[in-house]
Design a protein around this motif. Structure first.
Motif, short mmCIF file in Angstrom:
data_model
loop_
_atom_site.label_atom_id
_atom_site.label_comp_id
_atom_site.label_asym_id
_atom_site.label_seq_id
_atom_site.Cartn_x
_atom_site.Cartn_y
_atom_site.Cartn_z
N SER A 1 -19.15 -19.23 -27.06
CA SER A 1 -18.53 -17.92 -27.14
C SER A 1 -17.10 -17.99 -27.68
O SER A 1 -16.23 -17.23 -27.27
CB SER A 1 -18.54 -17.25 -25.77
N VAL A 2 -16.87 -18.90 -28.61
CA VAL A 2 -15.58 -18.96 -29.31
C VAL A 2 -15.39 -17.65 -30.08
O VAL A 2 -16.33 -17.13 -30.67
CB VAL A 2 -15.53 -20.16 -30.26
N SER A 3 -14.17 -17.11 -30.06
CA SER A 3 -13.91 -15.87 -30.81
C SER A 3 -12.83 -16.11 -31.85
O SER A 3 -11.96 -16.97 -31.69
CB SER A 3 -13.50 -14.74 -29.86
N TYR A 4 -12.92 -15.34 -32.92
CA TYR A 4 -11.94 -15.37 -34.00
C TYR A 4 -11.32 -13.98 -34.14
O TYR A 4 -12.01 -12.97 -34.05
CB TYR A 4 -12.61 -15.77 -35.32
N HIS B 1 -8.10 -9.54 -17.20
CA HIS B 1 -9.10 -8.49 -17.41
C HIS B 1 -10.33 -8.98 -18.17
O HIS B 1 -11.40 -8.40 -18.05
CB HIS B 1 -8.44 -7.34 -18.16
N TYR B 2 -10.17 -10.06 -18.94
CA TYR B 2 -11.26 -10.51 -19.81
C TYR B 2 -11.97 -11.71 -19.20
O TYR B 2 -11.68 -12.86 -19.51
CB TYR B 2 -10.74 -10.83 -21.21
N VAL B 3 -12.91 -11.45 -18.32
CA VAL B 3 -13.64 -12.50 -17.62
C VAL B 3 -14.45 -13.34 -18.60
O VAL B 3 -14.54 -14.57 -18.47
CB VAL B 3 -14.54 -11.89 -16.54
N ALA B 4 -15.04 -12.71 -19.60
CA ALA B 4 -15.96 -13.41 -20.50
C ALA B 4 -15.29 -14.50 -21.31
O ALA B 4 -15.97 -15.42 -21.79
CB ALA B 4 -16.63 -12.41 -21.45
N ALA C 1 -19.15 -16.50 -13.42
CA ALA C 1 -19.54 -15.10 -13.40
C ALA C 1 -20.98 -14.92 -13.88
O ALA C 1 -21.75 -14.13 -13.30
CB ALA C 1 -18.59 -14.28 -14.26
N LEU C 2 -21.38 -15.64 -14.91
CA LEU C 2 -22.76 -15.55 -15.42
C LEU C 2 -23.76 -16.00 -14.35
O LEU C 2 -24.79 -15.34 -14.13
CB LEU C 2 -22.92 -16.42 -16.67
#
Length: 600
Positions: A19-22, A571-574, A582-583
């Motif tokens: 779940s890497v984000s750019y 706020h951003y658990v993911a 959490a999952l």
């Protein structure tokens, strides 16, 4: 290899690592730069640089989290010029040489929308008293000057030839409700003169100003009902091309770039239509030509180099990736620079969605994306997890989500709902949830669930709803009434709109006030189904005290529930280090409810 051999359960670790984000892609100094956030190292955002022939490598100081807190949601957290990185950390504005771990603090405070001007850095600075547009000298001892000040909000300082453009909106407004574009004469190291409002008003959101190579000012306005591109030539404003879609994203963050200018006179624009994003090119004569791409989701960060545009794209079978799209030939060529797929998941079979349209009251249609269990037959029947997106002005994302695959690989179907208030359907649809929050959004999610039950897709008693932030509020209200849902998961949830309007950062207070008036506070006494509450103790958008109080009230009313508090998570658990925890808790929650129902 048989197809069945490729079907494997997506592990918690793999789902998180993939779940890497750019974000915040931009061009400069002959290179491309972007922010890369990696959950496995605590969600630290790192500036990555890509140069032709050199590939990609990190250029920000190791371990330094390049993150802006301006307006609570940040944006525009870095800029690069002449080998120097200007960036925002948790407590201020910094600069350093590329590839150098030495940081120099320029100024304490909350900064964002960093933009390189002629010999200076332009930015937004926020304080408890309001916003300033500032200019900072690029060389020597940094000299900071305020160019404009307001009690409300400022954004998008964009320098042109002898001119400066910016956006502003007042404290009682959100930028997607009312946002103005102002222009003024300006010379570097000077002050603005004779500012004039060019666009915006009580029923218009005008955003993303930028000066074109022709010297005209371009911006995006929703005065037609859709965010479309407009051009001001110094005398009059004209729409560049009518498009029945959103040519800008809902401006939660600063620094968006939903369009850019190609060297051959064309303009490239990212357009959202419902849950789908596409890329179009507008010819000088106004002709709109769609670009055939393998992406259905495009972030609002386009960066042009010549006739090539860099973007962050994804699809149902490809997690977000940074790519170059070469637009010189009849058929665009795509070159992938970075991809977020975890190596262990490369080539794994995934669940791909189908689009579902469900009619609801008021002669409306609700659009949902239905992800069946991985490798299921055409006539699949399964437990269903309905997901209410955050915002609530966000929308379904038609892209590979490994955390959704975590559930589909375990036999669940996952359904994302674009309920009333979502972006991608025009201004009227986006505003329709005001005063109806916790009512119409809940009804839309329930209508989709009821449809899946009626058509035999969902297993009765095994339909769940989950949501994060505003979606968590929706999920909680969905189980505070009779309906199709057997349980709810609420992540970083808003519980009481009235109290939230007082505790939320000032940027979002107007949103809280406009949304409230529908279902009101989540009342523990009316909750009819088991609830899982997941919340970070460092959440400054939806404070943890509200969730703790709700949990106590659920206990007092003997409502089955669990609460997972994540220490030091915001706020951003993911994207946190606790995303896997959490999952696993969410999965255990659904399985417990299913097991208990089977035992009855």
């Amino acid at each position: 290899m048989r197809l069945a051999d490729r079907i494997a359960v997506v592990s918690t670790e793999d789902a998180v690592r993939a779940s890497v984000s750019y974000d915040q892609l931009r061009a400069g100094d002959g290179a491309l730069y972007w922010l890369e956030t990696r959950p496995e190292v605590g969600g630290v955002a790192t500036v990555t640089c890509w140069r032709p022939g050199e590939g990609a490598r990190d250029v920000s100081p190791e371990g330094f989290d390049v993150t802006s807190g301006v307006h609570a949601y940040g944006g525009g957290a870095f800029a690069v010029i002449d080998g120097t990185l200007w960036c925002v950390g948790g407590d201020g504005l910094y600069r350093s040489r590329l590839h150098d771990d030495q940081l120099e603090l320029v100024s304490l405070g909350s900064f964002g929308d960093l933009t390189i001007g002629d010999g200076e850095l332009l930015a937004v600075r926020e304080s408890e008293h309001g916003d300033d547009l500032i200019a900072v000298s690029l060389t020597g001892v940094p000299d900071i000057r305020a160019l404009a000040t307001c009690r409300g909000f400022l954004g998008a300082p964009r320098p042109g030839s002898g001119m400066l453009a910016w956006t502003t909106w007042s404290e009682p407004d959100m930028p997607w409700d009312r946002c103005e574009i102002w222009v003024a004469s300006y010379s570097p190291r000077g002050q603005v003169g004779n500012p004039v409002m060019l666009a915006g008003g009580s029923e218009e959101s005008a955003v993303e100003p930028r000066w074109g190579p022709d010297g005209a000012l371009y911006f995006v306005s929703d005065r037609s009902g859709w965010w479309n591109l407009y051009r001001w030539d110094g005398h009059q404003v004209k729409r560049v091309a009518p498009i029945a879609g959103e040519c800008a994203a809902e401006p939660w963050e600063l620094g968006y770039a939903s369009y850019d200018f190609l060297d051959d006179g064309r303009i490239v624009v990212a357009v959202q239509d419902g849950p789908r994003h596409g890329l179009v090119v507008i010819d000088p004569d106004g002709t709109v030509r769609p670009v055939d791409l393998p992406y259905t989701s495009i972030k609002p960060y386009l960066a042009v180099q010549g006739t090539t545009v860099a973007l962050i794209g994804a699809s149902p079978t490809a997690a977000p990736q940074v790519a170059l799209v070469h637009l010189t030939a009849a058929d665009p060529q795509v070159e992938v620079l970075a991809r977020s797929e975890h190596a262990k998941l490369d080539g794994a079979q995934v669940s791909t969605p189908t689009e579902l349209r469900v009619h609801v009251a008021g002669d409306r249609e609700v659009i949902a994306l239905v992800y069946p269990p991985t490798a299921s037959a055409a006539d699949w029947r399964a437990p269903v997890i309905v997901r209410a997106h955050p915002g609530p002005t966000a929308s379904c994302l038609l892209r590979l989500d490994w955390q959704a695959q975590f559930f589909t690989s375990r036999g669940f179907a996952v359904v994302d709902v674009d309920y009333l208030g979502s972006t991608g359907y025009g201004r009227v649809f986006r505003e329709a949830l005001y005063g109806r929050w916790g009512l119409d959004d809940v009804d839309d999610c329930a209508a989709v669930a009821d449809h899946l039950l009626a058509t035999g897709r969902a297993v009765p008693g095994q339909v769940f709803i989950r949501g994060a932030s505003a979606g968590g509020y929706t999920a909680l209200h969905a189980v505070a009434q009779s309906g199709p849902f057997a349980a709810a998961t609420a992540v970083s949830a808003i519980v009481d709109p009235d109290r939230w309007a007082e505790t939320v950062p000032r940027f979002q207070r107007a949103h809280a006030r406009r949304l409230r008036g529908g279902a009101g506070r989540v009342n523990a006494a009316t909750v009819q189904r088991p609830v899982l509450l997941v919340h970070g103790t460092a959440d400054d958008v939806a404070v943890v005290e509200d969730v703790r109080e709700l949990a106590d009230q659920l206990t007092a009313h003997s409502v089955p529930h669990d609460m997972l508090l994540l220490p030091d998570v915001g706020h951003y658990v993911a994207t946190s280090t606790q995303a896997g925890t959490a999952l696993e808790a969410e999965l255990a929650h659904y399985r417990f409810v299913m097991t208990a129902a089977a035992a009855d």
